[in-house]
Each structure stands twice: as C-alpha cells, then as structure tokens.
Design a protein around this motif. Sequence first.
Motif, PDB file in Angstrom:
ATOM      1  N   VAL A 196       3.619 -27.648  59.286  1.00  0.00           N
ATOM      2  CA  VAL A 196       3.553 -27.119  60.371  1.00  0.00           C
ATOM      3  C   VAL A 196       4.213 -25.849  60.589  1.00  0.00           C
ATOM      4  O   VAL A 196       5.439 -25.563  60.116  1.00  0.00           O
ATOM      5  CB  VAL A 196       4.149 -28.179  61.541  1.00  0.00           C
ATOM      6  CG1 VAL A 196       3.810 -27.354  62.884  1.00  0.00           C
ATOM      7  CG2 VAL A 196       3.440 -29.530  61.536  1.00  0.00           C
ATOM      8  N   ARG A 197       3.516 -24.689  60.894  1.00  0.00           N
ATOM      9  CA  ARG A 197       3.965 -23.362  61.185  1.00  0.00           C
ATOM     10  C   ARG A 197       3.552 -22.736  62.486  1.00  0.00           C
ATOM     11  O   ARG A 197       2.253 -22.857  62.482  1.00  0.00           O
ATOM     12  CB  ARG A 197       3.728 -22.604  59.926  1.00  0.00           C
ATOM     13  CG  ARG A 197       4.296 -21.223  60.043  1.00  0.00           C
ATOM     14  CD  ARG A 197       4.097 -20.532  58.535  1.00  0.00           C
ATOM     15  NE  ARG A 197       4.846 -19.583  58.420  1.00  0.00           N
ATOM     16  CZ  ARG A 197       4.870 -18.649  57.326  1.00  0.00           C
ATOM     17  NH1 ARG A 197       4.069 -18.818  56.400  1.00  0.00           N
ATOM     18  NH2 ARG A 197       5.807 -17.660  57.413  1.00  0.00           N
ATOM     19  N   ASP A 198       4.254 -22.335  63.189  1.00  0.00           N
ATOM     20  CA  ASP A 198       4.120 -21.909  64.407  1.00  0.00           C
ATOM     21  C   ASP A 198       3.243 -22.671  65.248  1.00  0.00           C
ATOM     22  O   ASP A 198       2.175 -22.331  65.885  1.00  0.00           O
ATOM     23  CB  ASP A 198       3.278 -20.421  64.211  1.00  0.00           C
ATOM     24  CG  ASP A 198       4.128 -19.132  63.400  1.00  0.00           C
ATOM     25  OD1 ASP A 198       5.499 -19.252  63.871  1.00  0.00           O
ATOM     26  OD2 ASP A 198       3.712 -18.745  62.650  1.00  0.00           O
ATOM     27  N   GLY A 199       3.471 -24.133  65.287  1.00  0.00           N
ATOM     28  CA  GLY A 199       2.781 -25.060  65.833  1.00  0.00           C
ATOM     29  C   GLY A 199       1.390 -25.220  65.343  1.00  0.00           C
ATOM     30  O   GLY A 199       0.708 -26.051  66.200  1.00  0.00           O
ATOM     31  N   ARG A 200       1.179 -24.794  64.120  1.00  0.00           N
ATOM     32  CA  ARG A 200      -0.074 -25.161  63.618  1.00  0.00           C
ATOM     33  C   ARG A 200      -0.144 -26.013  62.391  1.00  0.00           C
ATOM     34  O   ARG A 200       0.815 -25.827  61.679  1.00  0.00           O
ATOM     35  CB  ARG A 200      -0.952 -23.728  63.240  1.00  0.00           C
ATOM     36  CG  ARG A 200      -1.225 -22.730  64.555  1.00  0.00           C
ATOM     37  CD  ARG A 200      -1.595 -21.599  64.019  1.00  0.00           C
ATOM     38  NE  ARG A 200      -3.003 -21.575  63.693  1.00  0.00           N
ATOM     39  CZ  ARG A 200      -3.788 -20.697  63.248  1.00  0.00           C
ATOM     40  NH1 ARG A 200      -3.166 -19.571  63.177  1.00  0.00           N
ATOM     41  NH2 ARG A 200      -4.918 -20.818  62.741  1.00  0.00           N
ATOM     42  N   LEU A 201      -1.196 -26.947  62.127  1.00  0.00           N
ATOM     43  CA  LEU A 201      -0.893 -27.815  61.184  1.00  0.00           C
ATOM     44  C   LEU A 201      -1.951 -27.372  60.133  1.00  0.00           C
ATOM     45  O   LEU A 201      -2.947 -27.098  60.120  1.00  0.00           O
ATOM     46  CB  LEU A 201      -1.485 -29.369  61.619  1.00  0.00           C
ATOM     47  CG  LEU A 201      -1.600 -30.405  60.584  1.00  0.00           C
ATOM     48  CD1 LEU A 201      -0.213 -30.824  59.884  1.00  0.00           C
ATOM     49  CD2 LEU A 201      -2.158 -31.559  61.195  1.00  0.00           C
TER      50      LEU A 201
END
Length: 58
Positions: free
Chosen positions: A15-20
């Motif tokens: 998960v990065r910047d709220g994205r999977l």
Amino acid sequence: MPEKVAKEKVVIYVVRDGRLLVFRHLDYGFEEIGIQVPAGSIRSGETPEAAALREAGL
C-alpha cells in the motif's frame, strides 16, 4: 490419488499513498483469474521476508 504436498507461501499487500498494488496476468482473461496481489512460494533456504520482496519485485 496423489499425496498433497504442502508448500509455504507468501502474500504481499503493498500500500502506497492509500493505493493497493494489484496486477493481472495478461496470458489469461480477466474472467479466468481476475486481479491479484503479489504472492508465491517460498524457495528452499529463503526467508519469508526475502520471498515477499522477490514476489513484490523489490
């Protein structure tokens, strides 16, 4: 019936910047496999952490 062999596996949720992070196999139709997260078998002598990094492409 062949004997089942258990293999150790890893599943990674990146998960990065709220994205999977997800992907799909282009060799198969979306309906057959869908979207997946990185995952795979742990190789002999490999730690789960090393397997996770390898499967995530890091």
